[in-house]
Design a protein around this motif. Sequence first.
Motif, PDB file in Angstrom:
ATOM      1  N   TYR A  52       0.853  -1.188   0.000  1.00  0.00           N
ATOM      2  CA  TYR A  52       0.000   0.000   0.000  1.00  0.00           C
ATOM      3  C   TYR A  52       0.892   1.243   0.000  1.00  0.00           C
ATOM      4  N   TYR A  54       0.423   5.297   1.046  1.00  0.00           N
ATOM      5  CA  TYR A  54      -0.478   6.214   1.731  1.00  0.00           C
ATOM      6  C   TYR A  54       0.015   7.650   1.590  1.00  0.00           C
ATOM      7  N   ASN A  60      -3.798   7.393   5.832  1.00  0.00           N
ATOM      8  CA  ASN A  60      -4.857   7.951   4.994  1.00  0.00           C
ATOM      9  C   ASN A  60      -4.339   9.201   4.280  1.00  0.00           C
ATOM     10  N   GLU A  62      -5.364   6.267   1.225  1.00  0.00           N
ATOM     11  CA  GLU A  62      -4.689   5.216   0.486  1.00  0.00           C
ATOM     12  C   GLU A  62      -4.648   5.630  -0.991  1.00  0.00           C
ATOM     13  N   SER A  65      -2.469   0.454  -4.202  1.00  0.00           N
ATOM     14  CA  SER A  65      -2.212  -0.848  -3.586  1.00  0.00           C
ATOM     15  C   SER A  65      -2.151  -1.909  -4.664  1.00  0.00           C
TER      16      SER A  65
END
Length: 348
Positions: A52, A54, A60, A62, A65
């Motif tokens: 992922y 971010y 947060n 995102e 991914s």
Amino acid sequence: MKSIIMTAFLLVVIVCLALTASAEVPLLIDYQGSLTDSGGAPVDTIVDMTFYIYGTSGGNPELWSETQPGVEVIGGLFNVQLGSYTAFAGTVFDGNVRYLGVQVGGGPVGTPYIPIVSVAYSIRALYADTAAYALAAPGGGGNWTLSGSVLSTNDYWAVGRGGTGNLYYGDSIRTMVNLGVGSQTGLSGQNYYYATVGGGWRTKARHNFATVAGGDRNNAGGEHSSIGGGRANEIKTSAQRATIAGGNSNIAWGTSSFIGGGGANQTLANDAVVVGGWDNDAAGWRSFLGSGSWNRTEGDVSAVVGGQHNSSIGAASFVGCGIYDSATGQASVVAGGESNSAIGSRTV
């Protein structure tokens, strides 16, 4: 239960070379990590991993991914190429800090998230991969035209190196090129054009079609004159079409004269030549001075090949080499030696 520890990451960014203005640019980030069991021992396994990216250290938002199936772990080490399954959007790396999270199998995403180092920000280079981006770049203002693979200005604008204190003079400023530092094209109060400074420091191209390729404090003042490089060389305004290839503190006064290099040499007459040496003066029309030091040609079409303190004074006179030799008579010759003098016409 398995835990993940990152030991090295974001090793290489590869921007594929085959790019069109409308194509999606494939981007890959090489990533290496270390996987251990709950006791800290490295493991050998094959496992799915999800990665992922971010926008904040808290997770947060995102931004991206992907899941990579069947990642092979040997001796605790694994290597993957992020972006292999889900391509990066060009906006993921926009100059703000990004954070990486890694999930092993069905376990939790490991924390704290890992800040991504600056190598990944070379992804922004996709905007520079095509000249078409310059058409809409800040400051472009519609002043550019892309024709095939050639990016051109829409008018005869000047091209210069910014933030260097360069000067552009003349109503035809838009025809100038100045890529030096603290350098000058044109002359204040004059409508000169097509002057070019290729580089260097405090260099000047001060007349129509004058060119300074580079160097330190070179000054091309004659129309169609050129200086290749070196330091503190000067072509006077009177010396149209004169050339100084390089050297130090050389001065060209004569039209169509030439100085190859050396130091403190001068061409004082039209069509005169000094190849090199030190403190030599070619003062005769179409005279030639090869090298040496403190030599002088005064007669028209006379020559001194080299040596020291030699002079060819008569028209068409010649001194080959030596020291303190002089050819005074018309068409007289001194081949060499010391303190020789050819006084009469056509004497040897």
